[in-house]
Write a protein that holds these residues in place. Structure first.
Motif, short mmCIF file in Angstrom:
data_model
loop_
_atom_site.label_atom_id
_atom_site.label_comp_id
_atom_site.label_asym_id
_atom_site.label_seq_id
_atom_site.Cartn_x
_atom_site.Cartn_y
_atom_site.Cartn_z
N ARG A 203 0.88 -1.19 0.13
CA ARG A 203 -0.09 0.06 -0.04
C ARG A 203 1.10 1.22 -0.05
O ARG A 203 1.69 1.33 0.95
CB ARG A 203 -0.93 -0.09 1.31
CG ARG A 203 -1.89 1.21 1.51
CD ARG A 203 -2.60 1.16 2.60
NE ARG A 203 -1.69 1.88 3.76
CZ ARG A 203 -1.14 1.58 4.96
NH1 ARG A 203 -1.69 0.06 5.02
NH2 ARG A 203 -0.56 2.13 5.50
N THR A 204 0.56 2.02 -0.84
CA THR A 204 1.26 3.48 -1.05
C THR A 204 0.99 4.39 0.22
O THR A 204 0.03 4.34 0.61
CB THR A 204 1.07 4.21 -2.31
OG1 THR A 204 1.18 3.26 -3.40
CG2 THR A 204 1.69 5.55 -2.57
N ASN A 205 2.07 4.65 0.84
CA ASN A 205 1.60 5.75 1.98
C ASN A 205 1.67 7.07 1.28
O ASN A 205 2.68 7.75 1.28
CB ASN A 205 2.97 5.46 2.76
CG ASN A 205 2.75 6.53 4.13
OD1 ASN A 205 1.83 6.96 4.33
ND2 ASN A 205 3.85 6.87 5.06
N ASP A 216 7.82 4.52 -9.81
CA ASP A 216 9.14 4.63 -10.43
C ASP A 216 10.30 4.70 -9.43
O ASP A 216 11.37 4.19 -10.11
CB ASP A 216 9.13 6.50 -10.74
CG ASP A 216 7.81 6.63 -11.87
OD1 ASP A 216 7.54 5.83 -12.48
OD2 ASP A 216 7.80 8.11 -11.69
N LEU A 217 10.24 4.77 -8.24
CA LEU A 217 11.17 4.28 -7.31
C LEU A 217 11.80 3.10 -7.22
O LEU A 217 12.62 2.63 -7.15
CB LEU A 217 10.79 5.23 -5.88
CG LEU A 217 11.15 6.71 -5.63
CD1 LEU A 217 10.45 7.35 -4.47
CD2 LEU A 217 12.35 7.30 -6.04
N SER A 241 11.69 -9.51 -2.99
CA SER A 241 12.81 -9.91 -2.19
C SER A 241 13.37 -8.84 -1.38
O SER A 241 13.29 -7.99 -1.82
CB SER A 241 13.55 -10.65 -3.40
OG SER A 241 14.49 -9.48 -3.97
N SER A 242 13.43 -9.61 -0.13
CA SER A 242 14.18 -8.43 0.96
C SER A 242 13.47 -7.23 0.69
O SER A 242 14.32 -6.20 0.74
CB SER A 242 15.91 -8.51 0.61
OG SER A 242 16.27 -9.64 0.61
N ILE A 243 12.35 -7.27 1.06
CA ILE A 243 11.33 -5.86 1.06
C ILE A 243 12.06 -4.90 1.89
O ILE A 243 12.18 -3.67 1.93
CB ILE A 243 9.99 -6.25 1.49
CG1 ILE A 243 9.38 -7.16 0.39
CG2 ILE A 243 9.09 -4.89 1.67
CD1 ILE A 243 9.31 -6.55 -1.01
N SER A 244 12.49 -5.37 3.31
CA SER A 244 12.89 -4.59 4.20
C SER A 244 14.13 -3.80 4.09
O SER A 244 14.75 -2.89 4.46
CB SER A 244 13.04 -5.40 5.61
OG SER A 244 13.90 -6.52 5.64
N ASN A 245 14.83 -4.34 2.91
CA ASN A 245 16.01 -3.83 2.49
C ASN A 245 16.21 -2.67 1.55
O ASN A 245 16.87 -2.02 1.29
CB ASN A 245 17.04 -4.85 2.09
CG ASN A 245 17.37 -5.62 3.00
OD1 ASN A 245 17.90 -5.32 4.18
ND2 ASN A 245 17.97 -7.06 2.83
N LEU A 246 14.80 -2.65 0.98
CA LEU A 246 14.48 -1.24 0.00
C LEU A 246 14.41 -0.06 0.65
O LEU A 246 13.98 0.18 1.50
CB LEU A 246 13.24 -1.76 -0.62
CG LEU A 246 13.01 -2.81 -1.61
CD1 LEU A 246 11.73 -3.12 -1.95
CD2 LEU A 246 14.02 -2.95 -2.74
N THR A 248 12.83 2.36 -0.33
CA THR A 248 11.19 2.86 -0.36
C THR A 248 10.65 2.55 0.70
O THR A 248 9.80 3.02 1.38
CB THR A 248 10.78 2.31 -1.71
OG1 THR A 248 10.89 1.03 -1.82
CG2 THR A 248 11.13 3.17 -2.81
N PHE A 249 11.21 1.37 1.51
CA PHE A 249 10.47 0.70 2.73
C PHE A 249 11.02 1.42 3.76
O PHE A 249 10.41 1.99 4.64
CB PHE A 249 10.76 -0.92 2.67
CG PHE A 249 10.16 -1.48 3.94
CD1 PHE A 249 8.86 -1.82 4.29
CD2 PHE A 249 10.92 -1.59 4.99
CE1 PHE A 249 8.17 -2.54 5.31
CE2 PHE A 249 10.51 -2.53 6.28
CZ PHE A 249 9.34 -2.51 6.20
N LYS A 250 12.61 1.46 3.80
CA LYS A 250 12.95 2.01 5.01
C LYS A 250 12.42 3.47 5.40
O LYS A 250 12.62 4.19 6.27
CB LYS A 250 14.54 2.17 4.94
CG LYS A 250 15.26 0.81 4.83
CD LYS A 250 16.58 0.86 4.71
CE LYS A 250 17.22 -0.51 4.52
NZ LYS A 250 18.83 -0.37 4.26
N LYS A 251 12.18 4.03 3.95
CA LYS A 251 11.72 5.57 4.04
C LYS A 251 10.22 5.83 4.60
O LYS A 251 9.59 6.61 4.43
CB LYS A 251 12.07 6.28 2.93
CG LYS A 251 13.63 6.66 2.73
CD LYS A 251 14.09 7.30 1.44
CE LYS A 251 15.53 7.47 1.10
NZ LYS A 251 15.79 8.28 -0.15
#
Length: 467
Positions: A203-205, A216-217, A241-246, A248-251
């Motif tokens: 889900r886009t925040n 795009d990101l 794969s490795s979502i938590s390392n992205l 975009t996720f961290k931000k």
């Protein structure tokens, strides 16, 4: 890697052998053993065992596929082993039983693994976790099955429930229940859908970005992503794969959440400045979505009975930039007198059998029993009766579950309304996505199915307190 080792199990020296076992399959075997013998939850066991620096990303992906695939097809796999094994399944050692299961899964349900690779690696695992005779036995059973893949003697279709149960690997009681509810054709399509790999949805925040910018990101991070089917914030990841390392996720640009779950927040339709209570909140996907819809303006009280689960919500809030969610430990079965008549909106994402998310958690098929449903419905009725008291007059309540069982869904709501004259179902067709036209939304409820809607099996109803 080939090396000579001493095999020791339970403190007993067994033998010395030359072995060549790849780490991914051995890890999958250990996880499968943990699930089948220790009744571990598949997702928890997978995460624990894959937290290993020796595993490459490709090994983690392969081990995960082997585990979830084998668990998904476990009933069918055990049936087939029983047809081709000279030793009854219950008499096999747990390790050798699970070596066979992994081998049969690769033979029947993967198209990129050669028969020789599936058999040979299973033999090496049998040497390590059994003995020489075990490896010969495993080799004989798997070679025999490989020769007869197109002629597996499934149950006769004259007993349709037994046939569908084995062919699609679902407990027979479950198949019988769904045939009674939905008919044979619908049930077969449902079973088939339950065995498919679901889309990975995020889900886009919108507090931090918009969907196109996120797309795009993600593409720049090497992720193949596309817009979701129904919800404007939804994004489908094609190669997660490795979502938590992205970055975009961290931000905090997105949260993992299925579209059916997002729909609950949309239908609740909270407004800025309101007070919302989420009585069964963890892991917090719906609570953070509600706060997002409210533009981070108002109050969301997120409750659960476990502190570590509330900590997960708080972590998500910090990452997503949300500060209106207050977490509290509280049992939804206990009335909080201080909240009676205080909420503009209430969300009950009730504990349930989970039979709508079998695609994601295949072990649910085997852990649930028909007798459990009565206990679950008693709990659901109690939570609904208590949480409804928190609503102001004119307020709205969402009762939702991730199951497709009517006795956990519409029947719970109807029973509540029959006993509480001040509450009525409230239609919400105007809040439905244009691509998801379900006529019962006019009456105040919808039921989603994986085989029809390509979402989790999910029930949502909307109730208004009129007096």
């Amino acid at each position: 890697m080939v090396k000579e080792i001493k095999l020791i199990k339970d403190g007993i020296w067994l033998m010395e052998v030359n072995v060549a076992v790849d780490l991914a399959r051995e890890t999958a075997l250990k996880i499968l053993y943990d699930i089948t013998e220790n009744q571990a939850y598949s997702n928890i066991s997978v995460n624990r065992h894959l937290d290993n620096d020796k595993l490459r990303e490709i090994d983690r992906s392969f081990a995960t596929e082997l585990v979830y695939g084998t668990v998904k097809w476990l009933l069918q796999i055990d049936y087939i082993i029983g047809k081709y094994s000279s030793v009854k399944l219950k008499k096999l050692s747990p390790w050798i039983k699970n070596v066979l299961r992994l081998g049969v899964y690769q033979l029947l349900h993967t198209d990129r693994i050669p028969v020789s690779a599936a058999c040979n690696t299973a033999v090496e695992l049998a040497k390590r976790y059994g003995h020489q005779a075990s490896s010969r036995f495993v080799n004989a059973v798997l070679r025999n099955i490989s020769k007869n893949i197109d002629n597996i003697p499934y149950p006769d279709k004259s007993d349709i429930a037994s046939y569908l149960s084995i062919f699609y690997s679902h407990p027979v009681w479950m198949v019988q229940k769904w045939i009674e509810l939905y008919g044979k054709e619908f049930t077969e399509e449902l079973l088939k859908s339950n065995n498919q790999v679901p889309d990975f949805i995020i889900r886009t925040n919108t507090l931090k970005t918009d969907r196109q910018t996120l797309l795009d990101l993600l593409h720049k991070e090497g992720i193949n992503a596309e817009p979701g089917r129904y919800i404007e914030e939804a994004v489908i990841l094609k190669n997660p794969s490795s979502i938590s390392n992205l970055e975009t996720f961290k931000k905090g640009y997105f949260q993992v959440q299925d579209e059916s779950s997002m729909l609950a927040g949309k239908i609740l339709d909270p407004k800025e400045g309101e007070t919302v209570i989420d009585v069964c909140s963890a892991p917090g996907g719906k609570a953070t979505h509600i706060a997002q819809i409210m533009n981070n303006n108002g109050t969301v009280l997120a409750r659960d009975i476990y502190e570590h689960k509330l900590n997960l919500i708080e972590q998500s809030c910090r990452r997503l930039g949300i500060d209106i969610i207050k977490t509290e430990i509280h049992d939804a079965c206990d009335i909080d007198e201080n909240l009676i008549g205080k909420a503009d909106r209430v969300l009950i994402d009730a504990p349930c059998s989970g039979l709508g998310i079998i695609r994601k958690k295949p072990d649910i098929k085997y852990s649930r029993t028909e007798n459990e449903l009565k206990e679950i419905t008693d709990l659901q009725q109690k939570i609904l009766n208590i949480a409804a008291r928190y609503l102001k007059v004119g307020g709205y309540l969402i009762y939702s579950t991730c199951t497709i069982q009517p006795q956990e869904n519409l029947e719970i709501v109807q029973d509540f309304l029959a006993k509480n004259a001040g509450f009525k179902l409230s239609g919400f067709r105007e809040l439905m996505p244009s691509a998801l036209d379900i006529s019962s939304s006019e009456e105040g409820y919808i039921q989603l199915y994986p085989n029809i809607n390509q979402t989790d099996g999910f029930f949502i109803s909307k109730i208004k307190r009129e007096k």
